[in-house]
Design an enzyme around this catalytic site. Sequence first.
Site, PDB file in Angstrom:
ATOM      1  N   THR A 144      86.348   0.093  73.418  1.00  8.82           N
ATOM      2  CA  THR A 144      85.811   0.695  74.373  1.00  8.82           C
ATOM      3  C   THR A 144      85.291   2.227  74.486  1.00  8.82           C
ATOM      4  OG1 THR A 144      88.145   1.456  75.057  1.00  8.82           O
ATOM      5  CG2 THR A 144      87.093  -0.665  75.964  1.00  8.82           C
ATOM      6  N   GLY A 145      85.147   2.649  73.240  1.00  4.78           N
ATOM      7  CA  GLY A 145      84.530   3.958  72.884  1.00  4.78           C
ATOM      8  C   GLY A 145      85.077   4.927  73.397  1.00  4.78           C
ATOM      9  N   GLY A 182      81.466  24.192  70.809  1.00  3.04           N
ATOM     10  CA  GLY A 182      80.956  24.480  69.360  1.00  3.04           C
ATOM     11  C   GLY A 182      81.123  23.250  68.581  1.00  3.04           C
ATOM     12  N   GLY A 186      77.594  19.953  70.299  1.00 11.54           N
ATOM     13  CA  GLY A 186      77.207  21.292  70.984  1.00 11.54           C
ATOM     14  C   GLY A 186      75.958  22.000  69.928  1.00 11.54           C
ATOM     15  N   HIS A 437      65.898  18.693  36.864  1.00 12.42           N
ATOM     16  CA  HIS A 437      65.500  20.054  37.109  1.00 12.42           C
ATOM     17  C   HIS A 437      63.948  19.877  37.636  1.00 12.42           C
ATOM     18  CE1 HIS A 437      65.208  24.041  36.355  1.00 12.42           C
ATOM     19  NE2 HIS A 437      63.999  23.920  35.987  1.00 12.42           N
TER      20      HIS A 437
HETATM   21  C1  LIG Z   1      75.292  13.347  71.074  1.00 16.94           C
HETATM   22  C2  LIG Z   1      76.052  12.491  69.989  1.00 16.94           C
HETATM   23  C3  LIG Z   1      75.702  12.377  68.588  1.00 16.94           C
HETATM   24  C4  LIG Z   1      76.252  11.841  67.789  1.00 16.94           C
HETATM   25  N1  LIG Z   1      75.686  11.679  66.459  1.00 16.94           N
HETATM   26  C5  LIG Z   1      76.358  11.174  65.336  1.00 16.94           C
HETATM   27  C6  LIG Z   1      75.838  11.197  64.266  1.00 16.94           C
HETATM   28  O1  LIG Z   1      74.516  11.728  63.808  1.00 16.94           O
HETATM   29  N2  LIG Z   1      76.533  10.643  63.206  1.00 16.94           N
HETATM   30  C7  LIG Z   1      77.673   9.922  63.285  1.00 16.94           C
HETATM   31  O2  LIG Z   1      78.044   9.248  62.452  1.00 16.94           O
HETATM   32  N3  LIG Z   1      78.328   9.613  64.799  1.00 16.94           N
HETATM   33  C8  LIG Z   1      77.722  10.575  65.966  1.00 16.94           C
HETATM   34  N4  LIG Z   1      78.207  10.330  66.936  1.00 16.94           N
HETATM   35  C9  LIG Z   1      79.395   9.452  67.193  1.00 16.94           C
HETATM   36  C10 LIG Z   1      78.925   8.214  67.177  1.00 16.94           C
HETATM   37  O3  LIG Z   1      77.814   7.621  67.910  1.00 16.94           O
HETATM   38  C11 LIG Z   1      80.330   7.287  67.715  1.00 16.94           C
HETATM   39  O4  LIG Z   1      81.394   7.505  66.947  1.00 16.94           O
HETATM   40  C12 LIG Z   1      79.910   5.873  67.774  1.00 16.94           C
HETATM   41  O5  LIG Z   1      78.702   5.403  68.357  1.00 16.94           O
HETATM   42  C13 LIG Z   1      81.173   5.140  68.663  1.00 16.94           C
HETATM   43  O6  LIG Z   1      80.872   3.522  68.782  1.00 16.94           O
HETATM   44  P1  LIG Z   1      81.931   2.755  69.551  1.00 16.94           P
HETATM   45  O7  LIG Z   1      81.660   1.471  69.412  1.00 16.94           O
HETATM   46  O8  LIG Z   1      83.300   3.291  69.184  1.00 16.94           O
HETATM   47  O9  LIG Z   1      81.683   3.086  71.003  1.00 16.94           O
HETATM   48  P2  LIG Z   1      80.227   2.577  72.004  1.00 16.94           P
HETATM   49  O10 LIG Z   1      79.127   2.540  71.305  1.00 16.94           O
HETATM   50  O11 LIG Z   1      80.366   3.861  73.048  1.00 16.94           O
HETATM   51  O12 LIG Z   1      80.832   1.394  72.607  1.00 16.94           O
HETATM   52  C14 LIG Z   1      81.872   1.329  73.549  1.00 16.94           C
HETATM   53  C15 LIG Z   1      81.394   0.204  74.639  1.00 16.94           C
HETATM   54  O13 LIG Z   1      82.645  -0.283  75.407  1.00 16.94           O
HETATM   55  C16 LIG Z   1      82.331  -0.762  76.755  1.00 16.94           C
HETATM   56  N5  LIG Z   1      83.420  -0.364  77.433  1.00 16.94           N
HETATM   57  C17 LIG Z   1      84.063   0.491  77.745  1.00 16.94           C
HETATM   58  N6  LIG Z   1      85.114   0.365  78.561  1.00 16.94           N
HETATM   59  C18 LIG Z   1      85.154  -0.980  78.720  1.00 16.94           C
HETATM   60  C19 LIG Z   1      86.088  -1.964  79.276  1.00 16.94           C
HETATM   61  N7  LIG Z   1      87.155  -1.506  80.162  1.00 16.94           N
HETATM   62  N8  LIG Z   1      85.547  -3.162  79.398  1.00 16.94           N
HETATM   63  C20 LIG Z   1      84.582  -3.777  78.779  1.00 16.94           C
HETATM   64  N9  LIG Z   1      83.763  -2.840  78.159  1.00 16.94           N
HETATM   65  C21 LIG Z   1      84.012  -1.470  78.060  1.00 16.94           C
HETATM   66  C22 LIG Z   1      81.266   0.324  76.982  1.00 16.94           C
HETATM   67  O14 LIG Z   1      80.401  -0.045  78.071  1.00 16.94           O
HETATM   68  C23 LIG Z   1      80.324   0.392  75.568  1.00 16.94           C
HETATM   69  O15 LIG Z   1      79.338  -0.406  75.573  1.00 16.94           O
HETATM   70  C24 LIG Z   1      77.439  10.926  68.069  1.00 16.94           C
HETATM   71  C25 LIG Z   1      77.916  11.040  69.057  1.00 16.94           C
HETATM   72  C26 LIG Z   1      77.261  11.694  70.288  1.00 16.94           C
HETATM   73  C27 LIG Z   1      77.828  11.552  71.521  1.00 16.94           C
HETATM   74  N1  LIG Z   2      76.564  14.509  63.359  1.00 15.92           N
HETATM   75  C1  LIG Z   2      77.674  13.969  63.722  1.00 15.92           C
HETATM   76  O1  LIG Z   2      78.220  13.266  62.967  1.00 15.92           O
HETATM   77  C2  LIG Z   2      78.048  13.953  65.089  1.00 15.92           C
HETATM   78  C3  LIG Z   2      77.367  14.475  66.099  1.00 15.92           C
HETATM   79  C4  LIG Z   2      77.855  14.660  67.335  1.00 15.92           C
HETATM   80  C5  LIG Z   2      79.025  14.150  67.663  1.00 15.92           C
HETATM   81  N2  LIG Z   2      79.769  13.520  66.682  1.00 15.92           N
HETATM   82  C6  LIG Z   2      81.021  12.847  67.052  1.00 15.92           C
HETATM   83  O2  LIG Z   2      81.286  12.948  68.291  1.00 15.92           O
HETATM   84  C7  LIG Z   2      82.471  13.701  68.534  1.00 15.92           C
HETATM   85  C8  LIG Z   2      82.472  14.687  69.901  1.00 15.92           C
HETATM   86  O3  LIG Z   2      81.808  15.679  69.728  1.00 15.92           O
HETATM   87  P1  LIG Z   2      81.990  17.109  70.368  1.00 15.92           P
HETATM   88  O4  LIG Z   2      81.149  18.207  69.804  1.00 15.92           O
HETATM   89  O5  LIG Z   2      81.719  16.743  71.808  1.00 15.92           O
HETATM   90  O6  LIG Z   2      83.444  17.265  70.568  1.00 15.92           O
HETATM   91  P2  LIG Z   2      84.587  18.104  69.268  1.00 15.92           P
HETATM   92  O7  LIG Z   2      85.844  17.820  69.719  1.00 15.92           O
HETATM   93  O8  LIG Z   2      84.153  17.803  67.991  1.00 15.92           O
HETATM   94  O9  LIG Z   2      84.126  19.764  70.013  1.00 15.92           O
HETATM   95  C9  LIG Z   2      84.504  20.101  71.003  1.00 15.92           C
HETATM   96  C10 LIG Z   2      84.514  21.775  70.878  1.00 15.92           C
HETATM   97  O10 LIG Z   2      84.458  22.436  72.401  1.00 15.92           O
HETATM   98  C11 LIG Z   2      85.410  23.097  72.040  1.00 15.92           C
HETATM   99  N3  LIG Z   2      85.760  23.381  73.637  1.00 15.92           N
HETATM  100  C12 LIG Z   2      86.837  22.650  74.390  1.00 15.92           C
HETATM  101  N4  LIG Z   2      86.935  22.798  75.692  1.00 15.92           N
HETATM  102  C13 LIG Z   2      86.250  23.903  75.895  1.00 15.92           C
HETATM  103  C14 LIG Z   2      86.112  24.882  76.930  1.00 15.92           C
HETATM  104  N5  LIG Z   2      86.890  24.546  78.206  1.00 15.92           N
HETATM  105  N6  LIG Z   2      85.440  26.087  76.849  1.00 15.92           N
HETATM  106  C15 LIG Z   2      84.793  26.037  75.686  1.00 15.92           C
HETATM  107  N7  LIG Z   2      84.887  25.320  74.600  1.00 15.92           N
HETATM  108  C16 LIG Z   2      85.574  24.387  74.621  1.00 15.92           C
HETATM  109  C17 LIG Z   2      86.435  22.967  71.198  1.00 15.92           C
HETATM  110  O11 LIG Z   2      86.918  24.267  70.817  1.00 15.92           O
HETATM  111  C18 LIG Z   2      85.590  22.372  70.379  1.00 15.92           C
HETATM  112  O12 LIG Z   2      84.987  23.307  69.167  1.00 15.92           O
HETATM  113  C19 LIG Z   2      82.751  14.627  67.377  1.00 15.92           C
HETATM  114  O13 LIG Z   2      84.131  14.931  67.106  1.00 15.92           O
HETATM  115  C20 LIG Z   2      81.990  13.743  66.331  1.00 15.92           C
HETATM  116  O14 LIG Z   2      83.331  12.981  65.746  1.00 15.92           O
HETATM  117  C21 LIG Z   2      79.353  13.371  65.295  1.00 15.92           C
END
Ligand SMILES: Cc1cc2nc3c(=O)[nH]c(=O)nc-3n(C[C@H](O)[C@H](O)[C@H](O)COP(=O)(O)OP(=O)(O)OC[C@H]3O[C@@H](n4cnc5c(N)ncnc54)[C@H](O)[C@@H]3O)c2cc1C
Ligand SMILES: NC(=O)c1ccc[n+]([C@@H]2O[C@H](COP(=O)([O-])OP(=O)(O)OC[C@H]3O[C@@H](n4cnc5c(N)ncnc54)[C@H](O)[C@@H]3O)[C@@H](O)[C@H]2O)c1
Length: 471
Positions: A144-145, A182, A186, A437
């Site tokens: 469920t993400g 951060g 962020g 290189h």
């Molecule tokens: C801004 C951002 C940037 C990111 N960048 C990267 C990156 O560059 N590289 C990387 O490796 N990771 C990155 N991530 C993390 C990555 O996107 C996630 O780890 C991954 O997409 C999670 O996949 P998932 O299948 O767990 O969740 P999701 O793709 O969110 O799927 C969960 C699904 O569950 C469904 N659901 C929820 N509750 C229910 C319920 N009760 N019943 C039925 N369905 C339900 C939702 O509708 C959704 O479709 C990023 C994340 C964010 C937010």
């Molecule tokens: N390049 C990538 O692979 C990528 C990119 C984006 C996200 N993600 C995934 O998504 C997850 C979630 O990312 P995220 O950056 O939201 O979460 P995170 O949990 O990694 O970082 C959250 C940050 O917010 C700070 N924080 C928490 N509460 C705060 C508050 N009240 N005030 C100020 N600072 C606060 C924490 O100290 C921490 O540094 C990541 O951990 C990562 O697994 C991956």
Amino acid sequence: MTDRPDLTCDVAVIGAGTAGLAAERAARKAGARTLLIDPEFRGTLCANTGCMPSKLLIAAAHAAHASRRAPVFGVRPGDPVIDGPAVMARVRAERDRFVAFTREGLDDLPQGTMIRAHARFVAPTRLALSDGRQVQAGAVVIATGSTALVPGPFRDLGPRILTNETVFELPDLPASLAVIGGGPIGLELAQAMGRLGVTVTLFDQGDRLAKARGDAVHDALRTAVARDITLCLGVETTPEPADDGIRIAWSGASQGAQVFSHVLVATGRPPNLDGLDLAASGLTLDDHGTPVFDRLTMQCGDAAIFIAGDADADATLLHEASTEGAIAGRNAATHPTVTPGTRSPAFALTFTDPPLASVGAGPGDGVICGHSDYGNQGRARTEARAEGVMTIHADAQGRLIGADLCCPGAEHLAHLLAWAVQSGATASGLLEMPFYHPTLEEGMKAALRQICRETRQPEPDSRDFGLAPGA
Ligand SMILES: Cc1cc2nc3c(=O)[nH]c(=O)nc-3n(C[C@H](O)[C@H](O)[C@H](O)COP(=O)(O)OP(=O)(O)OC[C@H]3O[C@@H](n4cnc5c(N)ncnc54)[C@H](O)[C@@H]3O)c2cc1C
Ligand SMILES: NC(=O)c1ccc[n+]([C@@H]2O[C@H](COP(=O)([O-])OP(=O)(O)OC[C@H]3O[C@@H](n4cnc5c(N)ncnc54)[C@H](O)[C@@H]3O)[C@@H](O)[C@H]2O)c1
């Protein structure tokens, strides 16, 4: 449970994101009759509001940055004009293309597999759907993400408070931006916005960005991003509405107050488990309310319930969601026989410039560290981007166990190191590999040689131990 279910299947997958889609495919491949349940089927988080739109914004930022620094090379294109609406329009247009691919994939599902509903447990393998029907499954996969956490004071302040769900919908770049948190989200978006001309301040209550391991690596990251944005670490923030924006007051390691046109909240993404009625599943939960599971089989205790992706709050990354989904789906189909899957070393990248990467084990007791300094590395210097460091970690026999990098090309170098760790390579063995290189890969040699010396492993005698110019 005595009443007849409306639907039956071998494996019910809750959530059609990356992990859920992988689980359904794996279960079906193993011969199971599957149901895939999701209220929206809108495509994955990754495509809609995660990996892909964030990397599209970063790509625009790279273009602006390249143009701005071209004069270093004697090339004078002039200061870039950044057309905010055009930047955001391209992000959305390309994003929509990726989303369309993930939705097209749903057409391959056997008829009747997709159930458009919200699911919750009423018994360990019995689900109630929001449309009133009930499903009886042989096994269930929770996929469920996660959802953006918005701390209380930032809620109810209106549309100027953004998360990854809303930031890519902005019609134009914001005039100014406070980023709260951060972590990877962020940091990536703050640096990208900063390079696109937005005045950005990033606040974090901790003093470490993106969980960077090792002081040298963290210093390199902090120095690099501080060129594009203002950093306020170790502070608590308080938001309040102001004319034309949100006023952020902060205190702690520094203090002040400033009005920003928008605030991006990136303070973490807890798993989406609240609506599942886990109490009815009978699962044992940890202190955060997440089911206790085995990360090799993805099984929750000894139940016919498996978990994968961000929902398990373990390694919340795309490639991990996909691997976990494949393992969970296969084991759900073969339950009660479950087989451990193959997991790779931990591997995380943050797409800053230079990127931050961590692989496997970090520095610690008994760990041998080799260091490479990219501050004067040959190929990096030709491109005027010589900065940062790499630390490679090894055991006492010189076998690679991990690495931390913040240097040019880190996203590619870290792949090589992750593959080396997974395949059990030693520093000595890697030094026998070809190094072209001049490349960024040559920079690894210093760290590998240091590990050889400290573990008394031989440096290959058919390789010159001198250095080509700038290597
Ligand atoms: C801004 C951002 C940037 C990111 N960048 C990267 C990156 O560059 N590289 C990387 O490796 N990771 C990155 N991530 C993390 C990555 O996107 C996630 O780890 C991954 O997409 C999670 O996949 P998932 O299948 O767990 O969740 P999701 O793709 O969110 O799927 C969960 C699904 O569950 C469904 N659901 C929820 N509750 C229910 C319920 N009760 N019943 C039925 N369905 C339900 C939702 O509708 C959704 O479709 C990023 C994340 C964010 C937010
Ligand atoms: N390049 C990538 O692979 C990528 C990119 C984006 C996200 N993600 C995934 O998504 C997850 C979630 O990312 P995220 O950056 O939201 O979460 P995170 O949990 O990694 O970082 C959250 C940050 O917010 C700070 N924080 C928490 N509460 C705060 C508050 N009240 N005030 C100020 N600072 C606060 C924490 O100290 C921490 O540094 C990541 O951990 C990562 O697994 C991956």
